[in-house]
Enzyme design. Structure first.
Site, PDB file in Angstrom:
ATOM      1  N   ASP A  94       0.827  -1.202   0.000  1.00 61.49           N
ATOM      2  CA  ASP A  94       0.000   0.000   0.000  1.00 61.49           C
ATOM      3  C   ASP A  94       0.863   1.254   0.000  1.00 61.49           C
ATOM      4  O   ASP A  94       2.085   1.187   0.044  1.00 61.49           O
ATOM      5  CB  ASP A  94      -0.967   0.002   1.202  1.00 61.49           C
ATOM      6  CG  ASP A  94      -0.268  -0.394   2.496  1.00 61.49           C
ATOM      7  OD1 ASP A  94       0.989  -0.354   2.550  1.00 61.49           O
ATOM      8  OD2 ASP A  94      -0.959  -0.728   3.464  1.00 61.49           O
ATOM      9  N   HIS A  95       0.201   2.394  -0.073  1.00 60.32           N
ATOM     10  CA  HIS A  95       0.859   3.694  -0.085  1.00 60.32           C
ATOM     11  C   HIS A  95       0.322   4.535   1.074  1.00 60.32           C
ATOM     12  O   HIS A  95      -0.808   4.311   1.531  1.00 60.32           O
ATOM     13  CB  HIS A  95       0.569   4.423  -1.407  1.00 60.32           C
ATOM     14  CG  HIS A  95       1.210   3.784  -2.603  1.00 60.32           C
ATOM     15  ND1 HIS A  95       2.341   4.275  -3.199  1.00 60.32           N
ATOM     16  CD2 HIS A  95       0.874   2.674  -3.308  1.00 60.32           C
ATOM     17  CE1 HIS A  95       2.674   3.511  -4.229  1.00 60.32           C
ATOM     18  NE2 HIS A  95       1.786   2.529  -4.307  1.00 60.32           N
ATOM     19  N   PRO A  96       1.090   5.513   1.537  1.00 58.90           N
ATOM     20  CA  PRO A  96       0.594   6.380   2.618  1.00 58.90           C
ATOM     21  C   PRO A  96      -0.535   7.281   2.118  1.00 58.90           C
ATOM     22  O   PRO A  96      -0.400   7.952   1.098  1.00 58.90           O
ATOM     23  CB  PRO A  96       1.834   7.200   3.008  1.00 58.90           C
ATOM     24  CG  PRO A  96       2.706   7.182   1.799  1.00 58.90           C
ATOM     25  CD  PRO A  96       2.457   5.876   1.119  1.00 58.90           C
ATOM     26  N   LEU A 119       1.289  10.491  -1.869  1.00 60.89           N
ATOM     27  CA  LEU A 119       1.327   9.047  -1.638  1.00 60.89           C
ATOM     28  C   LEU A 119       2.376   8.352  -2.493  1.00 60.89           C
ATOM     29  O   LEU A 119       2.509   7.135  -2.475  1.00 60.89           O
ATOM     30  CB  LEU A 119      -0.053   8.425  -1.842  1.00 60.89           C
ATOM     31  CG  LEU A 119      -0.856   8.725  -3.112  1.00 60.89           C
ATOM     32  CD1 LEU A 119      -0.274   8.072  -4.345  1.00 60.89           C
ATOM     33  CD2 LEU A 119      -2.298   8.273  -2.915  1.00 60.89           C
ATOM     34  N   TYR A 131       9.179   7.026   0.661  1.00 63.71           N
ATOM     35  CA  TYR A 131       9.818   5.924   1.393  1.00 63.71           C
ATOM     36  C   TYR A 131      10.923   5.236   0.610  1.00 63.71           C
ATOM     37  O   TYR A 131      11.799   4.607   1.193  1.00 63.71           O
ATOM     38  CB  TYR A 131       8.770   4.903   1.869  1.00 63.71           C
ATOM     39  CG  TYR A 131       7.774   4.454   0.839  1.00 63.71           C
ATOM     40  CD1 TYR A 131       8.003   3.336   0.058  1.00 63.71           C
ATOM     41  CD2 TYR A 131       6.570   5.150   0.663  1.00 63.71           C
ATOM     42  CE1 TYR A 131       7.076   2.920  -0.890  1.00 63.71           C
ATOM     43  CE2 TYR A 131       5.637   4.739  -0.283  1.00 63.71           C
ATOM     44  CZ  TYR A 131       5.907   3.631  -1.060  1.00 63.71           C
ATOM     45  OH  TYR A 131       4.990   3.217  -1.994  1.00 63.71           O
TER      46      TYR A 131
END
Length: 204
Positions: free
Chosen positions: A72-74, A80, A85
């Site tokens: 997933d992504h933030p 995002l 990261y």
């Protein structure tokens, strides 16, 4: 079909395997990626699967193009994108966000024993698919699936039970998936010809 081995998993060409473990008689289809995951005895996946951060039980049947533990992504931050990261890919003076990757790896999907995950299905992180359950082709599973239940759709909903609740409970109690290799062979004809109820009458 090649003969499977209790000691060495069968990896077909083009597999990408990192940080994972495999039980006896496991087969991984061509072009599959497996990361930070474990496969129980006799489980297999077909071609082109993407499996990450997953604990897969014994006798799991995973069709082609299945994705388990999709990353997933933030969503709460200003962006995002993965520059947040995977930052070291963009700048020399910053490291990747180790905390983000640790949180992602901890969000484990769990697939029970004697399960069937249909072609192109997706199992999201932290979802548990119970023993004996079936996930229909193309389903997107965002919530836990009860044992011996068949689910399908986007997002996945219950279609019907695979076995009546009482039969399911007795099968789980019997735990035939823990039987030894030679016991399975000795009882193969009964697996083939008996209904679940008749099988339980004989062995439970």
């Amino acid at each position: 079909m090649p003969r499977l081995d209790p000691e060495t998993p069968l990896f077909h060409p083009g597999c990408d395997i990192t940080g994972s473990s495999f039980g006896a008689y496991v087969e991984i289809g061509a072009g599959t990626r497996v990361a930070n995951s474990s496969f129980g005895d006799y489980s297999y996946c077909d071609r082109g699967c993407d499996i990450a951060n997953a604990r897969i039980g014994k006798f799991a049947n995973i069709a082609s193009a299945v994705r388990i533990g999709a990353t997933d992504h933030p969503l709460q931050t200003a962006s995002l994108h993965h520059f947040l990261y995977r930052s070291a890919s963009y700048w020399d003076d910053v490291e990747d966000d180790a905390d983000w990757f640790a949180r992602r790896a901890a969000r484990v999907a769990r697939i029970g024993h004697d399960t069937w995950i249909g072609h192109g299905a997706m199992i999201k992180p932290e979802v548990k698919v119970g023993h004996g359950a079936v996930v229909a082709a193309g389903a997107v599973v965002t919530r836990d699936v009860a044992p011996y239940t068949i689910v399908g759709g986007v997002t996945a909903q219950v279609i019907r039970r695979r076995q009546p609740e009482e039969v399911a409970e007795r099968l789980i109690e019997l735990a035939w998936w823990d039987w030894g290799h030679y016991t399975l062979r000795a009882r193969l004809e009964d697996f083939r010809r008996l209904s679940a109820e008749a099988f339980l009458e004989k062995y439970a």
